[in-house]
Design a protein around this motif. Structure first.
Motif, PDB file in Angstrom:
ATOM      1  N   UNK A  86      41.785 -40.103  11.496  1.00 32.80           N
ATOM      2  CA  UNK A  86      42.352 -39.024  12.315  1.00 32.80           C
ATOM      3  C   UNK A  86      41.904 -39.124  13.768  1.00 32.80           C
ATOM      4  N   UNK A  87      40.684 -39.642  13.980  1.00 26.64           N
ATOM      5  CA  UNK A  87      40.131 -39.758  15.330  1.00 26.64           C
ATOM      6  C   UNK A  87      40.497 -41.077  16.015  1.00 26.64           C
ATOM      7  N   UNK A  88      41.145 -41.975  15.290  1.00 28.14           N
ATOM      8  CA  UNK A  88      41.490 -43.278  15.850  1.00 28.14           C
ATOM      9  C   UNK A  88      42.697 -43.167  16.785  1.00 28.14           C
ATOM     10  N   UNK A  89      42.867 -44.119  17.685  1.00 27.35           N
ATOM     11  CA  UNK A  89      44.046 -44.109  18.558  1.00 27.35           C
ATOM     12  C   UNK A  89      45.327 -44.165  17.741  1.00 27.35           C
ATOM     13  N   UNK A  90      46.335 -43.448  18.197  1.00 27.60           N
ATOM     14  CA  UNK A  90      47.619 -43.394  17.489  1.00 27.60           C
ATOM     15  C   UNK A  90      48.486 -44.570  17.924  1.00 27.60           C
ATOM     16  N   UNK A  91      48.072 -45.772  17.521  1.00 29.44           N
ATOM     17  CA  UNK A  91      48.778 -46.969  17.966  1.00 29.44           C
ATOM     18  C   UNK A  91      49.163 -47.903  16.825  1.00 29.44           C
TER      19      UNK A  91
END
Length: 327
Positions: A86-91
């Motif tokens: 959830x905290x990771x980049x949305x890529x």
């Protein structure tokens, strides 16, 4: 150069008529992935989710020409691993492996370390039965014998749960409610360690995804009593359903799928979906997964989103009726 110029021209044209699609979204899916992709499995290594993901990761790495790394982040019924994604980049470079546990956790936990809308569905990869297995040393050979012992001597059977509050827990609580068969639950951080303790005789039984224990049943190291689905598994065709073995109408089917952080550009989500489907349809992969006990699913992201909406009220009712709590 020509490709980038063409994409800029498209973006400019769309903007002129009032539609805005970021240039990065318009073209980045074509080049995805251009670096290592990480798939977080929120349970310990060795279970069915881990086996599935490592099978797909190997093939995706070959398809993409980039490393696909599987990272096991166990704990708190899968919420620690989910929070990391959830905290990771949305890529698109960080994926979450999850199943119905995502829905169950949203029902069971008063507070979660992530927003309930933190993930974008990518694909439901497989569906599969849960299977009840026991150590041969228990002397139990049938589902009827299991129920009889659990009713005559409540809590005398120790049952390892591959996650407190998971689908196995919900399924067995429904069994308890319908039959009065009460066991002693021992929660684990995943199917791998739960299985190892049954194999070692430290616990008597486990209710677990069939694909996690197929090889042990075939070799006689574990005794399979029944599956939770209304159909038998082709991987273990001699194992009856619970409906056949004494619980008419009983049916619980679990699944495994993949998610990205919410906000990941839809073209990238769609590309990951298409590529996972390509891998799942490969004859060698399908044969391997089916031999393990999985049933290949697939479908677009919207189908997984619809499934999440459908199953929530069903499981919420089962949890409330059975009185399941993480406290």
């Amino acid at each position: 150069m020509h490709k980038r110029f063409f994409l800029r021209a498209i973006a400019a044209t769309l903007a002129a008529i009032g539609l805005h699609i970021p240039l990065a979204q318009a073209g980045e899916a074509d080049n995805f992935p251009s670096k290592t992709v990480r798939i977080v499995v929120p349970v310990a290594a060795g279970g069915s989710a881990d086996k599935l993901t490592r099978t797909l990761a190997d093939k995706l790495s070959q398809l993409w020409g980039q490393a696909v790394v599987v990272e096991n982040v166990a704990g708190a019924s899968g919420t620690i691993g989910a929070a990391k994604v959830a905290k990771a980049p949305a890529d698109g470079y960080t994926l979450l492996q999850q199943g119905e546990g995502l829905t169950l956790n949203a029902i069971l936990f008063p507070e979660l370390p992530y927003d309930s809308r933190a993930f974008a569905p990518v694909i439901k990869a497989v569906v599969n039965p849960q299977i009840l297995v026991v150590n041969p040393g228990t002397g139990i050979r049938t589902f009827a014998e299991y129920l009889a012992r659990a009713k005559a001597k409540p809590d005398s059977i120790s049952l390892g749960l591959p996650g407190n509050g998971g689908i196995a827990h919900v399924a067995h609580e429904i069994i308890t409610q319908e039959t009065g068969a009460k066991v002693n639950y021992i929660p684990y951080a995943g199917g791998g360690p739960a299985t190892l303790d049954v194999l070692g005789g430290h616990t008597n039984a486990t209710l677990i995804t069939l694909a996690a224990v197929t090889e042990y049943v075939r070799s006689g190291k574990l005794v399979a009593l029944a599956v939770t689905t209304p159909y038998r598994s082709p991987a273990l065709p001699d194992v009856p359903t619970m409906a056949e073995a004494g619980l008419p109408g009983f049916s619980v089917e679990s699944w495994q799928g993949y998610f990205t952080p919410a906000g990941t550009p839809q073209p990238i989500v769609d590309k990951i979906n298409r590529d996972i489907q390509t891998v799942l349809k490969a004859p060698d992969v399908r044969a391997k997964l089916e031999d393990m006990g999985f049933k290949v699913a697939g479908g677009p992201p919207a189908e997984l989103a619809a499934s999440l909406q459908t199953e929530r009220p069903k499981y919420a009712l089962a949890i409330k009726t059975a009185g399941i709590s993480l406290r």
